[in-house]
Design a protein around this motif. Structure first.
Motif, PDB file in Angstrom:
ATOM      1  N   UNK A 266       0.827  -1.206   0.000  1.00  0.00           N
ATOM      2  CA  UNK A 266       0.000   0.000   0.000  1.00  0.00           C
ATOM      3  C   UNK A 266       0.861   1.255   0.000  1.00  0.00           C
ATOM      4  N   UNK A 267       1.919   1.249   0.804  1.00  0.00           N
ATOM      5  CA  UNK A 267       2.789   2.421   0.869  1.00  0.00           C
ATOM      6  C   UNK A 267       3.545   2.604  -0.447  1.00  0.00           C
ATOM      7  N   UNK A 268       3.888   1.502  -1.122  1.00  0.00           N
ATOM      8  CA  UNK A 268       4.541   1.617  -2.431  1.00  0.00           C
ATOM      9  C   UNK A 268       3.636   2.345  -3.417  1.00  0.00           C
ATOM     10  N   UNK A 269       2.323   2.120  -3.307  1.00  0.00           N
ATOM     11  CA  UNK A 269       1.380   2.837  -4.184  1.00  0.00           C
ATOM     12  C   UNK A 269       1.295   4.317  -3.808  1.00  0.00           C
ATOM     13  N   UNK A 270       1.530   4.634  -2.524  1.00  0.00           N
ATOM     14  CA  UNK A 270       1.484   6.028  -2.075  1.00  0.00           C
ATOM     15  C   UNK A 270       2.756   6.801  -2.424  1.00  0.00           C
ATOM     16  N   UNK A 271       3.848   6.086  -2.647  1.00  0.00           N
ATOM     17  CA  UNK A 271       5.157   6.730  -2.761  1.00  0.00           C
ATOM     18  C   UNK A 271       5.196   7.855  -3.790  1.00  0.00           C
ATOM     19  N   UNK A 272       4.604   7.695  -4.983  1.00  0.00           N
ATOM     20  CA  UNK A 272       4.674   8.794  -5.953  1.00  0.00           C
ATOM     21  C   UNK A 272       4.078  10.100  -5.447  1.00  0.00           C
ATOM     22  N   UNK A 273       2.934  10.039  -4.752  1.00  0.00           N
ATOM     23  CA  UNK A 273       2.367  11.310  -4.300  1.00  0.00           C
ATOM     24  C   UNK A 273       3.056  11.823  -3.036  1.00  0.00           C
ATOM     25  N   UNK A 274       3.652  10.940  -2.240  1.00  0.00           N
ATOM     26  CA  UNK A 274       4.486  11.425  -1.141  1.00  0.00           C
ATOM     27  C   UNK A 274       5.693  12.158  -1.720  1.00  0.00           C
ATOM     28  N   UNK A 275       6.285  11.605  -2.779  1.00  0.00           N
ATOM     29  CA  UNK A 275       7.408  12.263  -3.439  1.00  0.00           C
ATOM     30  C   UNK A 275       6.991  13.616  -4.011  1.00  0.00           C
ATOM     31  N   UNK A 276       5.768  13.701  -4.548  1.00  0.00           N
ATOM     32  CA  UNK A 276       5.284  14.978  -5.070  1.00  0.00           C
ATOM     33  C   UNK A 276       5.187  16.026  -3.960  1.00  0.00           C
ATOM     34  N   UNK A 277       4.702  15.607  -2.785  1.00  0.00           N
ATOM     35  CA  UNK A 277       4.611  16.521  -1.644  1.00  0.00           C
ATOM     36  C   UNK A 277       5.998  17.020  -1.268  1.00  0.00           C
ATOM     37  N   UNK A 278       6.966  16.096  -1.197  1.00  0.00           N
ATOM     38  CA  UNK A 278       8.335  16.464  -0.855  1.00  0.00           C
ATOM     39  C   UNK A 278       8.889  17.466  -1.872  1.00  0.00           C
ATOM     40  N   UNK A 279       8.702  17.164  -3.158  1.00  0.00           N
ATOM     41  CA  UNK A 279       9.248  18.036  -4.203  1.00  0.00           C
ATOM     42  C   UNK A 279       8.630  19.430  -4.150  1.00  0.00           C
ATOM     43  N   UNK A 280       7.342  19.512  -3.881  1.00  0.00           N
ATOM     44  CA  UNK A 280       6.691  20.819  -3.785  1.00  0.00           C
ATOM     45  C   UNK A 280       7.282  21.644  -2.648  1.00  0.00           C
ATOM     46  N   UNK A 281       7.531  20.995  -1.513  1.00  0.00           N
ATOM     47  CA  UNK A 281       8.090  21.714  -0.370  1.00  0.00           C
ATOM     48  C   UNK A 281       9.550  22.109  -0.620  1.00  0.00           C
ATOM     49  N   UNK A 282      10.313  21.249  -1.284  1.00  0.00           N
ATOM     50  CA  UNK A 282      11.698  21.596  -1.606  1.00  0.00           C
ATOM     51  C   UNK A 282      11.723  22.758  -2.599  1.00  0.00           C
ATOM     52  N   UNK A 283      10.827  22.726  -3.587  1.00  0.00           N
ATOM     53  CA  UNK A 283      10.723  23.847  -4.526  1.00  0.00           C
ATOM     54  C   UNK A 283      10.446  25.149  -3.780  1.00  0.00           C
ATOM     55  N   UNK A 284       9.535  25.080  -2.814  1.00  0.00           N
ATOM     56  CA  UNK A 284       9.188  26.279  -2.046  1.00  0.00           C
ATOM     57  C   UNK A 284      10.382  26.773  -1.229  1.00  0.00           C
ATOM     58  N   UNK A 285      11.171  25.834  -0.684  1.00  0.00           N
ATOM     59  CA  UNK A 285      12.373  26.218   0.054  1.00  0.00           C
ATOM     60  C   UNK A 285      13.356  26.960  -0.860  1.00  0.00           C
ATOM     61  N   UNK A 286      13.589  26.403  -2.044  1.00  0.00           N
ATOM     62  CA  UNK A 286      14.520  27.019  -2.982  1.00  0.00           C
ATOM     63  C   UNK A 286      14.025  28.399  -3.392  1.00  0.00           C
ATOM     64  N   UNK A 287      12.724  28.503  -3.657  1.00  0.00           N
ATOM     65  CA  UNK A 287      12.154  29.796  -4.039  1.00  0.00           C
ATOM     66  C   UNK A 287      12.272  30.815  -2.903  1.00  0.00           C
ATOM     67  N   UNK A 288      12.078  30.341  -1.674  1.00  0.00           N
ATOM     68  CA  UNK A 288      12.168  31.226  -0.509  1.00  0.00           C
ATOM     69  C   UNK A 288      13.588  31.762  -0.364  1.00  0.00           C
ATOM     70  N   UNK A 289      14.559  30.878  -0.536  1.00  0.00           N
ATOM     71  CA  UNK A 289      15.954  31.262  -0.381  1.00  0.00           C
ATOM     72  C   UNK A 289      16.369  31.319   1.076  1.00  0.00           C
ATOM     73  N   UNK A 290      17.676  31.278   1.318  1.00  0.00           N
ATOM     74  CA  UNK A 290      18.179  31.290   2.704  1.00  0.00           C
ATOM     75  C   UNK A 290      18.141  32.701   3.284  1.00  0.00           C
ATOM     76  N   UNK A 291      18.117  32.797   4.633  1.00  0.00           N
ATOM     77  CA  UNK A 291      18.003  31.693   5.604  1.00  0.00           C
ATOM     78  C   UNK A 291      16.552  31.231   5.715  1.00  0.00           C
ATOM     79  N   UNK A 292      16.371  30.043   6.304  1.00  0.00           N
ATOM     80  CA  UNK A 292      15.034  29.483   6.428  1.00  0.00           C
ATOM     81  C   UNK A 292      14.993  28.598   7.671  1.00  0.00           C
ATOM     82  N   UNK A 293      13.823  28.502   8.277  1.00  0.00           N
ATOM     83  CA  UNK A 293      13.630  27.579   9.396  1.00  0.00           C
ATOM     84  C   UNK A 293      13.089  26.267   8.833  1.00  0.00           C
ATOM     85  N   UNK A 294      13.859  25.198   8.941  1.00  0.00           N
ATOM     86  CA  UNK A 294      13.467  23.921   8.354  1.00  0.00           C
ATOM     87  C   UNK A 294      12.249  23.313   9.028  1.00  0.00           C
TER      88      UNK A 294
END
Length: 391
Positions: free
Chosen positions: A95-123
Motif C-alpha cells: 500500500x505504501x509503495x502505491x502512495x510513494x509517488x504522491x508522497x514524493x510529489x509533496x516532498x518536491x513541492x516543499x523543496x521547490x518552495x524552500x529554494x524559491x524562498x531562499x536562505x536563511x530558512x527555518x526547516x
C-alpha cells in the motif's frame, strides 16, 4: 537508562549496557522483570504470550490517547486483531509503495518552495512540520484541519505528566468529539481516503466497539504527523551539524542507499526516551527468556535503548558507516502484533524527505549552534522547535 537532559540531541543519548534479566520495580513500586539484551527484548515484544497490561507506562499522562483501555497498544488477542485487520492493508509495504509517488510529489513541492524562498530558512516551519501534515491530510482526506489545531491536539494526545492534566483532558475531549463527527460523516458519505476505508472495514468486521475505532483514528491522525515530523527534525539536526560529509554523499546517492541511511538513522536516533515510556507486559503463562523463567502473571518491561547497543546484535561502532545495512532488525517500531501500524509510511517519508532535499540542496547547513536549539517538551517524542538553516 539514557541521559535525561532534555537539551541533549537524541543522537547523543547514552545508554546502560545490556545485561542479563534482573528484578527491578516500576515508579510506583510494582516488581517487574527488566530485559535489556537484544535477543531477550526481541523475544518479549514478539512473543504473543506476553500480553499488554493496563498499567500506565512511566511518564504518560492520564489523559493521553495512549493511556486508555481502548488504545490499540493496550489490546490483545481477538480485539486487537480485529482492529489491526481494519488498517493493516492500508499501511503495509504494498500500500505504501502505491502512495510513494504522491508522497514524493509533496516532498518536491516543499523543496521547490524552500529554494524559491531562499536562505536563511527555518526547516521546521518550512519543511519538517508541513511535510507530514500534507501527507496525512491527503491520506486521511482531512483537508480542513487548521495546522495550529492539529499541533495542539498532537501535543496533548501524546502528553506526558509534564503537561497540565486539566488542559490535556480538555484537549483530548475536543479531539475525540472531532473524530466522532468525522467517522459519522464518512459513514454517511464515504470517499477513497483511509478513514472511509477504516469505517467500512470496521463495520464489515463487526464487534468493534466505537470507542476503540475512535481512539484508533485519533491516534493515526496525530501519530502520523508527530512521528514523521520528529524523525525528520532529529535526523536533519544530526546530519547537518555532526555529519555534513554524509549529507553531501546522500545527495549523490541512489534510492537504495538513501533507504539504508534512513533505516540506520531510525535505529540510531529514537523518537524520545526509548525506555521511560515502555509499555509493560504480563506473562500469560510460564515463559523462559534469557535464562530465567517468567512466571504466569508476572510483569516484564524492556529497555530498547540498551538492546539497540548490544554488541551481540549490532556493530560496536554504529555511527561509523551510516550507509551500511543494519546487522539486526531495528526495534524502533516495536514488534509482533504491536508492530507500529505506520512503520512503512514513516520509512517512506524519512527516506524521500532526506534524499530529495539533499539532492536539491547539497550545501544545506545549520545557521545556529546546536546548544541554542529549543526543544518540544511534554510529549512522548522530542524534536527541535526550530532549525535555522542556510546554503
Amino acid at each position: 537508562m539514557p541521559t535525561t537532559d532534555h537539551r541533549v540531541p537524541l543522537h547523543r543519548l547514552t545508554y546502560a549496557s545490556p545485561a542479563p534479566p534482573r528484578r527491578t520495580t516500576l515508579a510506583g513500586g510494582m516488581p517487574v522483570w527488566l530485559f535489556s539484551r537484544y535477543a531477550d527484548v526481541h523475544q518479549v515484544i514478539n512473543d504473543n504470550r506476553f500480553k499488554r497490561t493496563l498499567i500506565r507506562p512511566t511518564g504518560i499522562a492520564a489523559s493521553s490517547l495512549l493511556d486508555t483501555p481502548d488504545a490499540v497498544g493496550k489490546l490483545d488477542d481477538s480485539q486487537h486483531l480485529r482492529l489491526r485487520r481494519t488498517v493493516q492493508r492500508a499501511f503495509g509495504p504494498r500500500a505504501v509503495a502505491r502512495m510513494t509517488p504522491w508522497v514524493a510529489d509533496v516532498v518536491d513541492e516543499l523543496v521547490d518552495a524552500l529554494v524559491d524562498h531562499g536562505p536563511p530558512v527555518d526547516l521546521v516551519d518550512h519543511y519538517t512540520r508541513p511535510l507530514p501534515i500534507a501527507v496525512m491530510r491527503r491520506l486521511l482526506g482531512v483537508h480542513d484541519i487548521d495546522t495550529a489545531r492539529l499541533l495542539h491536539w498532537t501535543e496533548h494526545g501524546f502528553a506526558t505528566v509534564e503537561r497540565d492534566p486539566v488542559e490535556a483532558a480538555e484537549t483530548t475531549r475536543e479531539f475525540t468529539e472531532f473524530t466522532v463527527g468525522l467517522l459519522a460523516e464518512r459513514r454517511r458519505a464515504p470517499g477513497t481516503d483511509l478513514i472511509s476505508s477504516l469505517v467500512l472495514a470496521a463495520d464489515a468486521e463487526g464487534s468493534i466497539p466505537e470507542p476503540q475505532l475512535v481512539n484508533l483514528v485519533s491516534t493515526l491522525v496525530v501519530g502520523g504527523y508527530d512521528t514523521a515530523m520528529t524523525m525528520l527534525g532529529n535526523t536533519l539536526l544530526y546530519l547537518l551539524h555532526d555529519r555534513p560529509e554524509v549529507w553531501v554523499r546522500l545527495g549523490t546517492s541512489d534510492e537504495t542507499a538513501a533507504g539504508l541511511l534512513a533505516e540506520r538513522l531510525l535505529y540510531l536516533i529514537p523518537l524520545g526516551d526509548p525506555s521511560a515510556h515502555a509499555n509493560p507486559f504480563r506473562a500469560a503463562e510460564d515463559i523462559e527468556v534469557g535464562g530465567v523463567t517468567v512466571r504466569t502473571g508476572e510483569i516484564v518491561t524492556v529497555d530498547r535503548g540498551a538492546a539497540g547497543r548490544d554488541p551481540e546484535a549490532f556493530s560496536d561502532a554504529p555511527f561509523e558507516d551510516l550507509f551500511a545495512p543494519l546487522e539486526s532488525p531495528t526495534l524502533a517500531f516495536g514488534g509482533g502484533r504491536h508492530y507500529c501500524l505506520g512503520t512503512w509510511l514513516a520509512r517512506a517519508e524519512l527516506r524521500l524527505g532526506l534524499h530529495r532535499l539533499a539532492v536539491r540542496l547539497p550545501d544545506l547547513r545549520l545557521a545556529a549552534p546546536v546548544d541554542t536549539i529549543t526543544w518540544r517538551q511534554g510529549t512522548i517524542t522530542r524534536s527541535p522547535l526550530g532549525l535555522p538553516a542556510t546554503w
